[in-house]
Enzyme design. Structure first.
Site: not given
Ligand code: GUN
Length: 295
Positions: A53, A97, A120
């Site tokens: 990311k 996360q 998100d």
């Molecule tokens: N863990 C796995 N996929 C995601 C996501 O799209 N966002 C977040 N914050 N954690 C994740």
């Protein structure tokens, strides 16, 4: 039939190209889009996802930093970091996360993020807006799936869709997005009886299980000409594979997403898009606020 690959890697590249231009336009107006990520603990997969990311953010010119907290952090510790990030006017987007360590409740933690900085789209506010089909920051994986289906011209109105996943991250938001496009959606999960009976009737199957070898989406589970969206990432003999038994399923499907290179890159691209949308909206709101103050 041999399926057409839905190339998420390529579409994500196009999305990043467009975002790069929007970021540079925002920068020329004095706005530097900024994403802050929070990692609690040291889960290896989470670290890899976050590195991806951050790399993607840098590529389009989004400023980003990560905050790592100890794995035994309390709700108050995580909460005070989120409050500090909420208060910073230079921060436009915040991502915590997932998964979080056991002592932390994801709903409680995510709810602390300001809805306008919700990278998100997982706060109750944004999920509520999604249920009402109102404009919102949307969860990245469902948003990425919708963008892929649209790009490849797959019609959702009237389509029978089976989603194998009921999580807040994927299944629940995706079924709402699909319902908003007039699809008929069946959500399946670990307790579903006769799963194959449901999937065999589906025009579109979205599989996000990730439990190989216990679950494999076999060719006998999809109908001829179906669209297969494979969200899962399983590691098998050191290789990344999805839920679908790729070779046989792609002989039967009309479209299929590869793993890797399908949904994954789109999830990251949608995170960047949410950050840019959030930055633009906050900059606009600030301009209006400042203009309202008068000389
Ligand atoms: N863990 C796995 N996929 C995601 C996501 O799209 N966002 C977040 N914050 N954690 C994740």
């Amino acid at each position: 039939m041999t399926a057409t690959l839905m190339d998420g890697k390529e579409l994500a590249r196009e999305v990043r190209g467009r975002l790069k231009e929007r970021v540079s336009a925002l920068r020329s107006e004095g706005v530097e889009p900024r994403l802050e990520t929070v990692l609690v603990g040291d889960d290896g997969s989470s670290k890899v996802y976050l590195a991806t990311k951050h790399r993607a953010a840098a590529e389009v010119g989004i400023a980003a930093s990560n905050h790592t907290l100890r794995g035994d952090s309390s709700e108050a510790t995580v909460g005070s970091l989120i409050s500090a990030l909420n208060a910073r006017t230079d921060v436009h987007a915040i991502l915590v996360q997932l998964p979080l360590p056991r002592q932390l409740n994801a709903h409680t933690i995510i709810s602390m993020i300001s809805p306008e900085k919700d990278a998100d789209g997982l706060t109750p506010h944004n999920l509520g807006r999604l249920v009402y089909s109102e404009e919102a920051l949307l969860p990245c994986t469902p948003k990425g799936i919708m963008a892929l289906l649209k790009h490849y011209g797959i019609k959702l109105a009237g389509a029978n869709v089976v989603v194998i996943n009921r999580s807040v991250l994927v299944g629940k938001p995706l079924c709402h997005l699909m319902m908003s496009e007039d699809a008929t959606v069946t959500v399946c999960h670990s307790k579903t009886r006769e799963l194959a009976d449901a999937t065999r009737k589906a025009d579109i199957v979205v599989s996000a299980v990730g439990r190989r070898p216990d679950f494999v989406l076999g060719a006998d589970m999809v109908k001829e000409g179906a669209v297969v969206v494979d969200v899962a990432v399983n590691r098998v003999d050191g290789r990344l594979v999805g839920d679908a038994d790729f070779g046989p399923v792609s002989e039967k499907a009309s479209f299929i997403t590869p793993v890797p290179g399908g949904v994954g890159p789109m999830t990251v691209a949608m995170l960047l898009e949410n950050t840019v949308v959030a930055a633009a909206a906050q900059a606009k709101a600030r301009t209006v606020l400042l203009a309202g103050r008068g000389p």
